[in-house]
Design an enzyme around this catalytic site. Structure first.
Site, PDB file in Angstrom:
ATOM      1  N   GLU A   1       5.473  -8.342 -29.774  1.00  0.00           N
ATOM      2  CA  GLU A   1       5.089  -7.522 -28.625  1.00  0.00           C
ATOM      3  C   GLU A   1       5.601  -8.218 -27.373  1.00  0.00           C
ATOM      4  OE1 GLU A   1       1.102  -5.219 -30.307  1.00  0.00           O
ATOM      5  OE2 GLU A   1       0.870  -6.612 -28.640  1.00  0.00           O
TER       6      GLU A   1
ATOM      7  N   ASP B   1      -5.602  -6.971 -17.919  1.00  0.00           N
ATOM      8  CA  ASP B   1      -5.344  -8.338 -18.357  1.00  0.00           C
ATOM      9  C   ASP B   1      -6.171  -9.352 -17.598  1.00  0.00           C
ATOM     10  OD1 ASP B   1      -3.174  -8.304 -20.423  1.00  0.00           O
ATOM     11  OD2 ASP B   1      -2.212  -7.086 -18.877  1.00  0.00           O
TER      12      ASP B   1
END
Lengths: 406, 267
Positions: free
Chosen positions: B49, B60
């Site tokens: 990824e 995040d």
């Protein structure tokens, strides 16, 4: 100008998924989607219920002090020699700005949902103060995220929030302003979604926020419309409101959407000038993109990275805008202009000296546009300006520009 | 069959689980990424990824926020990320690469343009954190038409009804977010993960990868027991941050972490 059919379609927006034409929507992390669905369902139900409406209206009347006056600024109008300027005095609300209309509504929702903790993002601190205020009243834990640059610019409001029992978290990431505070609030919410209600301060974010914030703020436009008819004997020729995220503007504009003879003018922060790139005027100089849960006009670079913004007013210092404004712009029902820092500062001084009313630097952008426009109009025309907040919080900023230590 | 589907099917036949590392492209500088990708494959990564740097990574935690900031200091754009995948493909035509990030950089270059360039570069799947299936119909069709997979997240808060919708929209695998929170959050609860993975499997035959909260060989192995893949990000990105001044050491250091996870997962 849109036809009658268009305005009816505008009034019916957003659709079930939160779309205003191509704008809005629910571009949120999966963890938040079920919370947003629950909130949408509860809100749609409560907003139709007489008990909720009564509780909301009662708080607006007895806690906020509504209706706020519509004030005919006669001396300013006379000196400008054109249109009659009427000021919608949201600065006279409890806590000093329109923000509290929305936090009262969202706090009621939090109470119905049984959430013991609320969070908020804030730029100028007005929404943070309004959130801390309703949290104090309901005994809810309150955490306010604020960019560290804004913590510095708005020290007075930071202290107010602390006195009200809120925890203020200074956000150091990114550009250290409102957008970063919103990122951090989203991160908090995703982590504490079970017990936390996120009180978004403007008519932006994932569905249903742009809709419910607008609905809570529409009290401004409904009152102003009736007051103007009563005092001026006619509808205004134009409405003027400042636009950061755009909650005070959408609250004023929305009830006037079917009155197609009434122009709507949103005023963005031109900063050092739109041509310099140092501004916060996405509707004037940005393009559509996706940020903070909705598709809307944004300030961004070629590669889609969100651009840094500049405005003397912390509350307008945001690279996006509520999605309904994006659609009102595209379909032509509203127009959007930019006012630079120095023009806003001049308007701040002018209104203070001529009318004895000190406007917030955000609202000073709307005043500046009125000062520009009024002399081009005739004395029987009416400009209705939303004076969205009071300027006490900005005295330090203005004094600093004047080189005076307060 | 897409490269992702082939990879996961062949692992299944071997009775093994997928190790799926995440790194942010261009972190700490663009020159590091392709070599790092090869090193991760050598250390046992099955799928990579690759994060598209974004200025406002709302989902995040601080570790990946800072990775984005480092990559953006060097001006790493989406088109640069696609160029890295293209370079990677010159030596590795086997390992699936999934781009992970936020929608706005894709919006900025335009969907059709992105789909054409990504497919040409050799991208196998795309995961956009802020694009839920309700908004993704035409994007999913576009990916499918180019032979790429649309990877979606499922969270602990996702209702059964939404799991069905997400699995119907997605392909390749689904990514189960093991904790309520941002990337790099607190340690995961394996029992809760197991029961949620079972819940997902009631509605789909898609493989289930689990991420958020895997920080060492032990937690990778524990997740591998109950899911089809372990997705690991922040612990690797942390190592990259530690070594940002000695970036030549990054590939080996990241590989070492992955190798320990690989061997624990294969036991």
């Amino acid at each position: 100008m849109p036809t009658e059919v268009d305005t009816q379609a505008l009034l019916a927006m957003p659709d079930a998924l939160g779309h205003f034409g191509p704008y809005g929507g629910r571009f949120a992390s999966e963890t938040l989607v079920s919370a947003l669905e629950d909130l949408t369902e509860l809100y749609e139900k409560l907003w139709q219920s007489p008990e909720f409406q009564q509780a909301f209206d009662k708080d607006l009347a007895h806690y906020v002090g509504r209706p706020s006056p519509l004030y005919h600024a006669e001396r300013l109008s006379r000196e400008l020699g054109g249109a009659q300027i009427y000021l919608k005095r949201e600065d006279l609300n409890h806590t000093g700005a329109h923000k509290v209309n929305n936090t009262i509504g969202q706090a009621l929702l939090a109470k119905y949902m049984g959430k013991p903790r609320v969070i908020a993002e804030t730029g100028a601190g007005q929404h943070g103060v309004a959130s801390a205020t309703v949290a104090a009243r309901l005994g809810l834990e309150c955490v306010v995220y604020m960019g560290s640059e804004d913590v510095r610019r708005q020290a007075l409001n930071v202290y107010r929030m602390k006195l009200l029992g809120a925890k203020v978290v200074a956000v150091e990431s990114g550009t250290k302003t409102l957008k970063d505070a919103m990122n951090e609030a989203m991160r908090d919410w995703v982590t504490n979604v079970d017990n936390t209600f996120y009180i978004i301060g403007t008519a932006a974010g994932p569905h249903p926020y742009p809709k419910l914030v607008r609905d809570f703020q529409c009290v401004i436009g409904r009152e102003a419309r009736a007051q103007c008819l009563e005092q001026a004997g006619k509808l205004p020729d134009a409405l003027i409101a400042c636009v950061g995220g755009g909650s005070n503007a959408i609250g004023l504009f929305h009830p006037f959407i079917p009155d197609t003879e009434v122009k709507m003018i949103g005023v963005e922060a031109g900063g050092y000038g739109v041509e310099t790139g140092q501004h916060a005027a996405p509707l004037c100089a940005g393009r559509p993109g996706v940020l903070h849960g909705n598709r809307t006009y944004l300030m961004e670079d070629e590669a889609g990275q969100i651009a840094g913004t500049h405005s003397v007013s912390a509350g307008l210092d945001y690279p996006g805008v509520g999605p309904e404004h994006s659609w009102l712009k595209d379909c032509g029902r509203a127009e959007y202009v930019a006012i630079n820092d120095d023009e806003a500062l001049d308007a701040f001084r002018t209104l203070t000296k001529v009318e004895g009313i000190m406007p917030a630097l955000e609202s000073s952008h709307a005043i500046a546009q009125a000062i520009k426009l009024a002399p081009t109009m005739s004395t029987d025309q009416v400009l209705l300006v939303n004076l969205s907040g009071r300027g006490d919080k900005d005295i330090h900023t203005v004094a600093e520009i004047d080189g005076i230590e307060v | 069959m897409s490269r992702i589907q082939q990879c996961l099917q062949s692992l299944k036949q071997q009775g093994r689980k997928a190790l799926i590392p995440y790194v942010t492209a261009g972190d700490p500088e663009p020159g590091v990424t392709v070599g790092l990708m090869h090193a991760m494959v050598e250390a046992g990564a099955d799928i990579i990824e690759l994060g598209i740097p974004f200025s406002d990574p709302m989902a995040d935690g601080p570790v990946i926020q800072l990775a984005c900031e480092r990559a953006l200091v060097h001006g790493t754009r989406l088109v640069d990320v696609l160029e890295m995948v293209k370079t990677f493909r010159q030596q590795d035509n086997q390992t699936p690469v999934v781009l992970m990030g936020y929608l706005n950089p894709i919006e900025a270059i335009g969907y059709d343009n992105f789909l054409a360039q990504a497919s040409e570069a050799g991208v196998d799947g795309v995961l956009t954190v802020d694009l839920p299936p309700e908004e993704a119909d035409s994007f999913c069709e576009g990916l499918k038409a180019k032979g790429m997979d649309a990877i979606f997240l499922i969270a602990p808060t996702t209702t059964d009804e939404r799991i069905k919708r997400i699995c119907a929209a997605g392909s390749g695998y689904v990514y189960y977010v093991s904790v309520k929170g941002v990337t790099g959050s607190s340690a995961l609860d394996v029992d809760a993960v197991a029961s949620n993975v079972d819940r997902i499997r009631q509605y789909t035959s898609l493989p289930v990868g689990v991420g958020f909260g895997i920080r060492d060989a032990e937690s990778a192995a524990a997740v591998a027991k109950v899911a089809d893949g372990a997705i690991v990000g922040s612990v690797l990105v942390n190592k990259i941050a530690e070594l940002q001044q000695q970036s030549d050491q990054i590939p080996a250091a990241v590989a070492e972490i992955l190798a320990s996870m690989r061997s624990a997962m294969d036991q």
